[in-house]
Design an enzyme around this catalytic site. Sequence first.
Site, PDB file in Angstrom:
ATOM      1  N   HIS A 123      34.941  62.595  62.751  1.00 36.45           N
ATOM      2  CA  HIS A 123      35.568  61.946  61.600  1.00 36.45           C
ATOM      3  C   HIS A 123      36.962  61.432  61.947  1.00 36.45           C
ATOM      4  O   HIS A 123      37.505  60.588  61.240  1.00 36.45           O
ATOM      5  CB  HIS A 123      35.650  62.956  60.452  1.00 36.45           C
ATOM      6  CG  HIS A 123      35.823  62.349  59.097  1.00 36.45           C
ATOM      7  ND1 HIS A 123      34.888  61.528  58.516  1.00 36.45           N
ATOM      8  CD2 HIS A 123      36.841  62.452  58.187  1.00 36.45           C
ATOM      9  CE1 HIS A 123      35.291  61.159  57.315  1.00 36.45           C
ATOM     10  NE2 HIS A 123      36.481  61.693  57.100  1.00 36.45           N
ATOM     11  N   SER A 177      36.389  57.172  55.120  1.00 34.70           N
ATOM     12  CA  SER A 177      36.142  58.428  54.418  1.00 34.70           C
ATOM     13  C   SER A 177      36.036  58.133  52.918  1.00 34.70           C
ATOM     14  O   SER A 177      35.178  57.360  52.513  1.00 34.70           O
ATOM     15  CB  SER A 177      37.235  59.443  54.750  1.00 34.70           C
ATOM     16  OG  SER A 177      36.863  60.743  54.373  1.00 34.70           O
TER      17      SER A 177
END
Length: 675
Positions: A648, A535
């Site tokens: 994610h 991320s």
Amino acid sequence: MGDSQFSTTKRCITAEDLYRLHWVSDPAIHPISDEIAYVEQYINKERTDYNSGIWLLSSDGDTALPFTYGPKDETPVWSPDGSLLAFLRTTDGKRQVWIIPERGGEARQLTYVENNVRSLAWSPNGTCISFVAKTVENPSSPISDEGTQEAQLKGRVVNRTKAKSDGYGLWDDTRDHLYVTDVTSGLTVQLTSGAYDVAEPVWSPDAQCILFVARIAEHSKEDTDLRELNDLFTIAPTISNGDAVAPLKLTHSELHIESAAYSPDGSTIAFYGHDRHAKDATQTRLYTVPSSGGTAVCVSEMLDAHLGNAGMSDMRSHLHIGPPRFSADGQSLYTLVTREGNVHVYQFALDGTFKILTQGEREIYQFELTSDEQHIIAASTDVTLPGDLFRIAIHSGTEEQLTRVNDSLLDEIEISVPECFWTEVEDGRRVQGWVMKPAGFKEGVSYPAILEIHGGPHAMYSNSFFHEFQLLAAQGYAVIYTNPGGSRGYGQSFTNVVLGDYGGRDYTDLLSAVDEAIRQFPFIDPEKLGVTGGSYGGFMTNWIVGHTDRFRAAVTQRSISNWLSMYGVSDIGYSFTEDEVGGNPWEDCELLWRQSPLAYVQQINTPLLILHGEQDLRCPIEQGEQLFTALRRLGKPTQFVRFPASSHELSRKGHPQLRVERLQRITNWFAQHEL
């Protein structure tokens, strides 16, 4: 610490040990007996999914027995008199409210709404349960018959700015709305409706209203997806199908509010929130407001810290923390606080003074109070423990470990215990970091090292168990991890460092920490360094290899490479890019490109492995695709791995086999490049 850290009788941890880990969460204390219901999650025998059941722990902590058998049970909540336990059970892909008697027996399904349920709460008199569920606002939406061929051939109309969310997919025409169900009859009534989402509902002590958080438009043309602040509302919990009652607004649209609770007498509401003065970097604080509404007062003004848990781990993902807890006399509040690598329970008096109630190098990720308010039941992790329940005496601080769900695995494997260090950086800040020795460590031998970079960026590496870090140590690497500028846990000004300056002081913080680790831990070989992160940590990995050739190999995970496209494709791209980088593509094109790692792709010489989930809506896979295509076009050493059906959250709650593959690919890449 010398050779004695590692026993010769234990083995090294493996990626496949993920299949043996168990995870403890959601302690719920019986209001009379102080027995503890909690959730234990594990990977099924086929290694294809996660199972979870609710266990019941005796008040003395001596006996723990399975109470429900799942395979997907979660979120236990006792009725006010303790006669029933409500929980969420998923069957046939649908999550609904179930209840079971306190002494066991057959559980029965209570709700039958169309979409998944969450956020259940008992009414104070125990006759009703409120909950939140996705609700189709437009009945003609394809979501109602999503599985049919006809639905698959329909175009999807998008009318919202925030049209999707990572882990959920497209919102279609659904909103989170509030329902209430009569426990005896099963009659269910929808209390709220309209173009807004309800979050964190809680009953008033007199059961006359339900409090919730929402963004409700002030006028018909307002786009609430673009509103930065939200409010507290109440609504009467009528169980009849009469005329709808409009929610009553209590606050003045001055704060971003996260969750709230009533004082025992119902006169005061306490909540977590912040005024967004530092945008996404603003620390969450503790507030109170009269239950009749009015101006909020900050209770935590004296403490420059983030309230809540900003700790990072690959052992869990976004567990529910809940609102602050009032003391029985209503004069103080209990809450988690994130500070300098630890997360502890604090008690705030309403005048703002506070006490730290728990101690040690650890991350408490959830907690509850016993009925006599003498003990804290804490779900806690540290660097050697994936997570268990502890009973902690509030006044003496003595504690007892109540569960030991991973003891059989921990008895087999070597654990590398991190050592903390601090780095003085140019502007006078101190950056905290840790170094883990490799397995089989011997004095006088040099070892390669991997720099790990956390996501967020407003998160914090804490004194928590990390499977990935332990695996790298088991592979013979020293592991360096640190909390650079932008991280939570070190005060507001420290968190602000990264705003508008991604790749600036955060970049120099990371490299300075590596330098300091090499200085303090001479067994680290400065010529054999690797770097990885996910991320924001993936962004920084991309940025680092585009600005230095210092690292021999790199692995970028679910990363950001191009802010110009990130703005329009991420579920939070438009707000995040404006808040964090400071612009949008039509007004600040040069700024966004200058801050994009893709702009420096010609300077990347480090072999770069790109890992990305195909269903990642937070940092969509096109971010990895752009970087990979450019690197290939330039003849740079790279490889791209796409993980199917992965969001994610792949590293924390993705498909078990893909989580193991991901870990193996990371270690193989570093080994392949002689690290």
